[in-house]
Design a protein around this motif. Structure first.
Motif, short mmCIF file in Angstrom:
data_model
loop_
_atom_site.label_atom_id
_atom_site.label_comp_id
_atom_site.label_asym_id
_atom_site.label_seq_id
_atom_site.Cartn_x
_atom_site.Cartn_y
_atom_site.Cartn_z
N VAL A 190 0.82 -1.21 0.00
CA VAL A 190 0.00 0.00 0.00
C VAL A 190 0.86 1.26 0.00
O VAL A 190 0.40 2.34 -0.35
CB VAL A 190 -0.95 -0.02 1.22
CG1 VAL A 190 -1.90 1.18 1.20
CG2 VAL A 190 -1.78 -1.31 1.24
N VAL A 198 -7.75 2.24 4.71
CA VAL A 198 -7.23 0.94 5.14
C VAL A 198 -7.67 0.65 6.56
O VAL A 198 -8.17 -0.45 6.88
CB VAL A 198 -5.69 0.90 5.04
CG1 VAL A 198 -5.13 -0.33 5.75
CG2 VAL A 198 -5.24 0.90 3.58
N GLY A 254 -3.76 7.77 -6.84
CA GLY A 254 -3.54 6.59 -7.68
C GLY A 254 -3.10 6.94 -9.09
O GLY A 254 -2.62 8.03 -9.38
N LEU A 278 -3.34 -7.67 -9.70
CA LEU A 278 -3.60 -6.89 -8.49
C LEU A 278 -3.04 -7.65 -7.29
O LEU A 278 -3.41 -8.80 -7.05
CB LEU A 278 -5.10 -6.67 -8.33
CG LEU A 278 -5.52 -5.75 -7.18
CD1 LEU A 278 -5.09 -4.31 -7.46
CD2 LEU A 278 -7.04 -5.82 -6.97
N PHE A 282 -4.48 -5.67 -1.94
CA PHE A 282 -5.56 -4.86 -2.51
C PHE A 282 -6.81 -5.70 -2.76
O PHE A 282 -7.93 -5.20 -2.60
CB PHE A 282 -5.08 -4.18 -3.79
CG PHE A 282 -3.94 -3.23 -3.57
CD1 PHE A 282 -4.13 -2.03 -2.90
CD2 PHE A 282 -2.66 -3.53 -4.00
CE1 PHE A 282 -3.08 -1.15 -2.67
CE2 PHE A 282 -1.60 -2.67 -3.79
CZ PHE A 282 -1.82 -1.47 -3.11
N ARG A 283 -6.61 -6.96 -3.13
CA ARG A 283 -7.77 -7.85 -3.28
C ARG A 283 -8.51 -7.98 -1.96
O ARG A 283 -9.74 -7.95 -1.91
CB ARG A 283 -7.33 -9.21 -3.81
CG ARG A 283 -6.81 -9.19 -5.23
CD ARG A 283 -6.56 -10.59 -5.79
NE ARG A 283 -6.13 -10.50 -7.16
CZ ARG A 283 -6.94 -10.39 -8.21
NH1 ARG A 283 -8.25 -10.34 -8.01
NH2 ARG A 283 -6.45 -10.31 -9.44
N LEU A 285 -8.51 -5.82 0.56
CA LEU A 285 -9.17 -4.56 0.87
C LEU A 285 -10.47 -4.40 0.08
O LEU A 285 -11.48 -3.94 0.62
CB LEU A 285 -8.22 -3.39 0.57
CG LEU A 285 -7.00 -3.27 1.49
CD1 LEU A 285 -6.03 -2.22 0.95
CD2 LEU A 285 -7.41 -2.93 2.92
N VAL A 286 -10.44 -4.79 -1.18
CA VAL A 286 -11.65 -4.73 -2.01
C VAL A 286 -12.74 -5.60 -1.42
O VAL A 286 -13.91 -5.21 -1.32
CB VAL A 286 -11.34 -5.16 -3.46
CG1 VAL A 286 -12.63 -5.39 -4.23
CG2 VAL A 286 -10.49 -4.11 -4.16
N LEU A 296 -10.90 2.23 -6.22
CA LEU A 296 -9.61 1.59 -5.94
C LEU A 296 -8.49 2.30 -6.69
O LEU A 296 -7.44 2.60 -6.13
CB LEU A 296 -9.69 0.12 -6.35
CG LEU A 296 -8.49 -0.78 -6.04
CD1 LEU A 296 -8.32 -0.95 -4.54
CD2 LEU A 296 -8.66 -2.14 -6.72
N PHE A 300 -5.54 4.03 -4.27
CA PHE A 300 -4.34 3.25 -3.99
C PHE A 300 -3.46 3.12 -5.23
O PHE A 300 -3.91 3.36 -6.36
CB PHE A 300 -4.71 1.86 -3.50
CG PHE A 300 -5.51 1.84 -2.23
CD1 PHE A 300 -4.94 2.27 -1.04
CD2 PHE A 300 -6.82 1.40 -2.21
CE1 PHE A 300 -5.66 2.25 0.14
CE2 PHE A 300 -7.56 1.37 -1.04
CZ PHE A 300 -6.97 1.81 0.15
N CYS A 302 -2.42 0.27 -6.31
CA CYS A 302 -2.91 -0.94 -6.97
C CYS A 302 -1.79 -1.84 -7.51
O CYS A 302 -1.99 -2.61 -8.45
CB CYS A 302 -3.89 -0.60 -8.10
SG CYS A 302 -5.39 0.21 -7.51
#
Length: 348
Positions: A190, A198, A254, A278, A282-283, A285-286, A296, A300, A302
């Motif tokens: 991140v 986050v 981003g 990705l 991040f996955r 967080l999504v 996203l 971020f 990413c």
């Protein structure tokens, strides 16, 4: 005059000058590690001296940058893991400098806290020194502020200031045009942006900082404190090799907001989101927040921490050079003549 209380000290008001002096002595070896050509005088004086001719410049242009690490500090404070937050601080400044084509020369930090804890402060500043060593910058000064009543027990704040230089005429971005290839350098997580979100998503997950991380063998707190990647030496090697027209540090905003900052008004970019995977953080967080792809991408990095716009006929050679420097390089798209960033494919 009777009845007047005598003997009160600054320490009685919550400020320990002796602790500050002890900290300066403790960090002198760390600062000394960062010495480089050009340093004339560092810690201890009222100001630090730097000789640009001694650093090898004949007609230099100075570039300055300042930044912090945002609410990532909250995780460092809550977990007690403060050893790498200084690397973040340096990276957020010097990664910006290199986007202008500048070599970082020196760095100063500002550390503020309610009550100075020498051991904690030294660990933080030793992390700053490590970031300086990795980026070729000298840690030549700073300020430690003990401010009782301003910060809760154990809390602190950090800010940094970096100065770099380039020879006149070497400024970036320069000569960006349609057809340039976009090379994306992988991030280490991140980095140091988006941590208010986050922290909110971690709260929604119900996990604590000491919980097993869902995507690695670390604790969740340790994984989210992975320091911002330093791109300085690698990016400068590419610039000196020729063919680099622009660099964009992918921080707050981003790809959506940072890439257009280095493009001429008559140019835009097409980015193929399927050209890299990705990263798991991040996955996760999504998944916690059901975040839309557009959100996203503008919050971020990413998985792409730095983007280079390079001449098409230099893209392969620069990819090889960057990979030899330790980078993971993705060819993520190209500059075109349609303003704005257009995304192709899907990231999530």
């Amino acid at each position: 005059m009777s009845g007047i209380k005598n003997g009160i000290t600054y320490a009685d008001a919550g400020v320990d000058i002796d602790a500050g002096n002890e900290l300066v002595e403790r960090i002198k070896p760390a600062a000394k590690r960062t010495n480089r050509p050009g340093v004339m005088a560092g810690l201890g004086g009222f100001g630090a001296l730097f000789d640009l001719k001694g650093a090898g410049y004949s007609d230099p242009v100075l570039v300055a940058a300042t930044d912090g690490v945002g609410t990532k500090l909250r995780i460092a404070i809550d977990t007690g893991n403060v050893d790498t937050i200084g690397i973040d601080l340096v990276a957020m400044c010097v990664n910006d400098l290199v986007c202008q084509g500048a070599e970082p020369l020196f760095f100063l930090d500002y550390f503020a806290t309610g009550k100075l804890e020498t051991e904690t402060a030294a660990r933080i500043i030793e992390g700053i020194a490590e970031g300086c060593v990795r980026s070729g910058a000298a840690l030549i000064g700073g300020e430690t502020a003990e401010m009782p009543g301003m910060y809760e027990a154990g809390d602190f704040d950090l800010a940094g200031f970096a100065v770099g230089a380039m020879e006149r005429g070497a400024e970036l971005p320069a000569d960006v045009k349609a057809g340039d290839v976009l090379l994306g350098l992988a991030s280490d997580g991140v980095h140091s942006n988006g941590y208010s979100l986050v922290r909110r998503l971690v709260e929604l997950s119900g996990l604590g900082w000491d919980a097993k991380c869902p995507w690695s063998d670390d604790t969740l707190g340790a994984a989210l404190l992975a320091p911002t990647r330093l791109y300085v030496t690698q990016a400068l090697a590419a610039v000196r090799a020729g063919g680099v027209h622009a660099l964009a540090h992918i921080t707050g905003g981003g790809l959506t907001e940072n890439l257009p900052r280095v493009l001429p008004e008559n140019c835009g970019a097409k980015v193929d989101l399927s050209s890299w995977a990705l990263p798991p953080v991040f996955r996760w967080l999504v998944e916690q927040g059901g975040m839309a792809e557009a959100e996203l991408l503008k919050t971020f990095n990413c998985g792409i921490g730095m983007v280079l716009a390079v001449a098409a006929d230099r893209a392969d050679a620069l990819t090889d050079l960057l990979e030899a420097e330790g980078e993971t390089v993705h060819r993520i798209g190209q500059v075109d003549d349609s303003p704005g960033v257009t995304y192709l494919g899907a990231l999530v």
